[in-house]
Each structure stands twice: as structure tokens, then as C-alpha cells.
Enzyme design. Structure first.
Site, short mmCIF file in Angstrom:
data_model
loop_
_atom_site.label_atom_id
_atom_site.label_comp_id
_atom_site.label_asym_id
_atom_site.label_seq_id
_atom_site.Cartn_x
_atom_site.Cartn_y
_atom_site.Cartn_z
N PHE A 204 0.87 -1.18 0.00
CA PHE A 204 0.00 0.00 0.00
C PHE A 204 0.90 1.22 0.00
CE2 PHE A 204 -2.24 3.59 1.67
CZ PHE A 204 -3.43 3.56 0.97
N ASP B 289 9.58 2.25 1.77
CA ASP B 289 8.43 3.10 2.10
C ASP B 289 8.17 2.98 3.59
OD1 ASP B 289 6.00 4.27 2.55
OD2 ASP B 289 4.97 3.34 0.85
N LYS C 38 3.11 10.73 7.20
CA LYS C 38 2.27 10.53 8.38
C LYS C 38 2.78 11.24 9.63
CE LYS C 38 -0.49 6.86 6.59
NZ LYS C 38 -0.26 5.68 5.80
C1 LIG Z 1 -0.45 5.82 4.28
C2 LIG Z 1 0.65 5.29 3.44
C3 LIG Z 1 1.04 5.93 2.24
C4 LIG Z 1 0.27 7.08 1.65
O1 LIG Z 1 0.22 8.19 2.45
P1 LIG Z 1 -0.92 9.32 2.22
O2 LIG Z 1 -0.50 10.44 3.09
O3 LIG Z 1 -2.24 8.71 2.62
O4 LIG Z 1 -0.90 9.66 0.77
C5 LIG Z 1 2.14 5.44 1.58
N1 LIG Z 1 2.81 4.38 2.04
C6 LIG Z 1 2.46 3.73 3.17
C7 LIG Z 1 3.28 2.57 3.63
C8 LIG Z 1 1.37 4.16 3.91
O5 LIG Z 1 1.00 3.50 5.01
#
Ligand SMILES: *Cc1c(COP(=O)(O)O)cnc(C)c1O
Length: 412
Positions: A139, A224, A253
């Protein structure tokens, strides 16, 4: 009262979420309050965005002070806030350069653009041919390109045409990475723990193995850490658990201190240097307001040793969950304060479980049908974890027998 706000969202909003049926109006630390004045313990912390607790007074102070000083300028000008944030983040993560964006998805998009251009300019892959390997269950956000490499049909269905150039391999399988690499592969983009997939922790040694494979084939390892980074799993970065350094890193985040969106793409110098003026950008990216909040958040993270705290309290939470020993629990897994309570579907759906927890004053969110996510703000205390554990125990105690057996009785 709460019906009014729910109705307004339903009537005038897109129905792309299915929130729990209560309306929040205030937050402080690990607690949230609804419009009826009920207090909830937040065991979800906005998917890690609220790691520092809600309306953290120090962060609110930094926000207000900077808002009254200088908030948004665009990158057409230098500011006295961006440089210090970039320097701090590079020093903390061991990366050479950093590029600010706003949301996690934008920072992942930045990583994809950097990897493709690096593949072409540095590795000599013909322009338009660079490929990126990703793991099933990933994700990384909701943009058109990012959903193009999702293995979850709902994320993609109906949204085509999708962006080509991605290869999906199984998660946690280093041999599959080696087998998937071709001369056109520029990068492997991976989460060190898959959050949205259900808090999937890969086998020990996985990250070390993929690090070695990426180095040997001269492809970029892009990690990520939008959800796992900044202390959540008990270390600054989740890849610190295996002592590896990626070639590029994505943060988001928690970086915004629970107050506003700010994300970051960090990389080796030769990767970041593919960007020339005009190649990439964002109006709000790197604005002084977000930078001031992020810098304060990083200082709090280090000063209050929140990663160590997550390691200690996460172990305590996992131990507490494992001690419950209820047959509805299929598995308890996670690292630091990123924990999954995986339920047997014949006992309860994760959604039903979260609704029951809500009635007992604990907020969480299901991922997929069976996983209850337990990822509170890192400032949570042992006593607050105990009260979450009692609520979970109480909800489990109400699940006397599997749902199917009860349904069968009704039919008979
Ligand atoms: C939440 C998330 C994203 C995307 O972040 P947004 O601020 O919602 O665009 C990307 N990678 C991971 C692993 C995430 O948990």
C-alpha cells in the site's frame, strides 16, 4: 446531534469511507471525545499520523508561533525553516538529500520519478523503459500510478487505464526479487512491514537479503516507511531492525506531528541529483509552517526517546494480547506499537469487533476483514494499554461462540 453531522457527510460527501458511527470533536494526547462528550482511547492514531498524541501542546505551540511568523511561500524562495529540517532528517536517517512533499502518496510518486530518471540517466536504461519491482500486498497511496501496482483488485477496478512499468512479486521472498530483476529494473520499492496488508512482518533477514541483492544488481532499494518510520516499530526506521541502509526512503504521516501533512523523499546524492530545476515540485511542499512542526516533532521523538518507548510498550501490548488466549484470536503480531489482532472470521469480523470496542471507549480500525489494528500514539502509557487490553478482553468475552454456530441455532 451526531446524526446531523453524519447526515451532512452522507448527503454532501463522496462515500469513499465507512466511518464508525460517532462524531469526534476534540482530542488531547491519546484521547478523543465525541459530540456527546464520550471519551475514547485512540488505538489507531490516524494510521500513525497522530504518533505524538492529539493536539500535542508543544507541537501546537510550534504551529501557532510559525503560523504567526511565516506559513506558505512556495519553493520559489528560500526560507529559514526548510534547510534545518532537511539537515536534521538527513543526519537522522543517513541519507544525503531530502525533497519535501505533502502526502505520503506524493512522496512515493517522487520516489518513482527519481528511480525512473536515475535508471535512465545513471544506469543507461532506455528512456521510458525503466521498471520498478514491488511486493504483493503493498500500500503506497491512492494516486493513479500508485494504484497501478496494487495487488488489491478494489484499489484498481474501474480506474484504468493504469500506469505500466511495475512488476509484482510475493512479499517476504528475497529469491523472488532476484528472479524478477531484468536489465530494465531500476528499483525495488518495499515496506519493511506491510501496514495496510494487515501488519505483515517479513521473515528475519529479508531486508538484509534484499539489500544485498539490490546492491549486487545495481538497483535502488527504496523503503516506504510512511507508516513504519519515526519510531512506530521501536526504532527510528523499521529497517534499522536489520541494520540496513536503503538507497532511498519515504517518510510521511507522523512527520506532520498530527497537525498537518508533510512527507519526505530522501535519497543518495546520485539519485536525488537527477532532479533539475523545473523537473518536479509542489506548491505546498516544504512550506515553513509544516517544516517548523516537523522539526519540532523530530526533536520530541529524540528527546523523549519515543522509539524506545514504542519498543517497550509494544512488547507489553503484544504480551498482554497473547496472554488473553481466546479461541477467536488467530494471531497477534507486529513490532513496536504497530500491532495486529488477527481474528478468526467465524468468531467475528474485524469491523464488528471495532464497533464493539468503540462502545467500550476504545477506537481502532479494521484492515481487511479479520485484522484489528492496534497502533496508539507513541505517548501512550502502560496503564492506558491496560485499559485497552481490558476492553479487548471484555469484547472477546461477549463472543461466546462462533458466529456460524449462533446463526445455525437461529435457523433451527
Ligand atoms: C499511508 C501510506 C502511504 C500514503 O500516504 P498518504 O499520506 O495517505 O498519501 C504510503 N505508504 C504507506 C506505507 C502508507 O502507510
Amino acid at each position: 446531534m451526531s446524526h446531523l453531522f453524519i447526515d451532512l457527510e452522507l448527503r454532501h460527501g463522496a462515500r469513499n469511507y465507512l466511518p464508525l458511527p460517532m462524531v469526534l470533536e476534540r482530542g488531547a494526547g491519546v484521547y478523543l471525545w465525541d459530540t456527546a462528550g464520550r471519551r475514547y482511547l485512540d488505538m489507531m492514531s490516524a494510521y500513525s499520523a497522530a504518533s505524538f498524541g492529539h493536539s500535542n501542546p508543544e507541537l501546537v505551540g510550534a504551529l501557532c508561533e510559525q503560523a504567526g511568523q511565516l506559513a506558505v511561500t512556495s519553493r520559489a524562495f528560500y526560507t529559514d525553516q526548510l534547510g534545518p529540517l532537511l539537515e536534521t532528517l538527513c543526519a537522522m536517517t543517513g541519507m544525503a538529500r531530502a525533497l519535501p512533499m505533502n502526502t505520503g502518496a506524493e512522496a512515493v510518486e517522487t520516489a518513482i520519478k527519481a528511480a525512473r530518471k536515475w535508471g535512465h540517466r545513471v544506469r543507461g536504461i532506455p528512456d521510458g523503459r525503466a521498471r520498478i519491482i514491488v511486493a504483493a500486498g503493498n500500500f503506497a497511496g491512492r494516486t493513479t500510478t500508485i494504484i497501478s501496482f496494487s495487488s488489491e483488485p478494489q484499489n484498481r477496478d474501474g480506474f484504468g487505464p493504469l500506469t505500466p512499468g511495475f512488476d509484482i512479486i510475493p512479499y517476504g521472498d528475497a529469491a523472488a526479487l532476484e528472479a524478477a530483476i531484468t536489465p530494465e529494473t531500476a528499483a525495488f520499492l518495499v515496506e519493511p512491514i506491510q501496514g495496510e496488508a494487515g501488519i505483515i512482518v517479513p521473515p528475519d533477514g529479508y531486508l538484509r537479503a534484499v539489500r544485498e541483492i539490490c546492491s549486487r544488481h545495481d538497483i535502488l532499494l527504496i523503503v516506504d516507511e510512511v507508516q513504519t518510520g519515526l519510531g512506530r516499530t521501536g526504532r527510528l526506521l523499521a529497517c534499522d531492525h536489520e541494520g540496513i541502509r536503503p538507497d532511498a526512503l519515504v517518510l510521511g504521516k507522523a512527520l506532520g506531528g498530527g497537525l498537518l501533512p508533510i512527507s519526505m523523499f530522501l535519497a543518495r546524492a546520485d539519485v536525488m541529483d537527477v532532479f533539475r530545476p523545473g523537473d518536479h515540485g509542489s506548491t505546498f511542499g516544504g512550506n515553513p509552517l509544516a517544516c517548523a512542526v516537523a522539526l519540532t516533532a523530530l526533536r520530541i521523538l529524540e528527546r523523549d526517546r519515543l522509539a524506545e518507548r514504542a519498543a517497550e510498550l509494544g512488547a507489553y501490548l503484544i504480551e498482554g494480547l497473547r496472554a488473553i488466549r481466546h479461541p477467536a484470536i488467530r494471531a497477534v503480531r507486529g513490532r513496536g506499537l504497530l500491532v495486529a489482532l488477527d481474528l478468526r472470521p467465524e468468531w467475528a469480523s474485524a469491523r464488528t469487533f471495532c464497533e464493539a470496542l468503540m462502545h467500550r471507549g476504545v477506537l481502532s480500525k479494521e484492515t481487511h476483514r479479520s485484522v484489528v489494528r492496534l497502533a496508539p500514539p507513541l505517548v501512550i502509557t502502560r496503564a492506558q494499554i491496560d485499559s485497552a487490553l481490558s476492553a479487548i478482553t471484555a469484547v472477546l468475552a461477549e463472543l461466546a461462540r462462533p458466529v456460524t454456530a449462533r446463526a445455525g441455532e437461529l435457523v433451527a
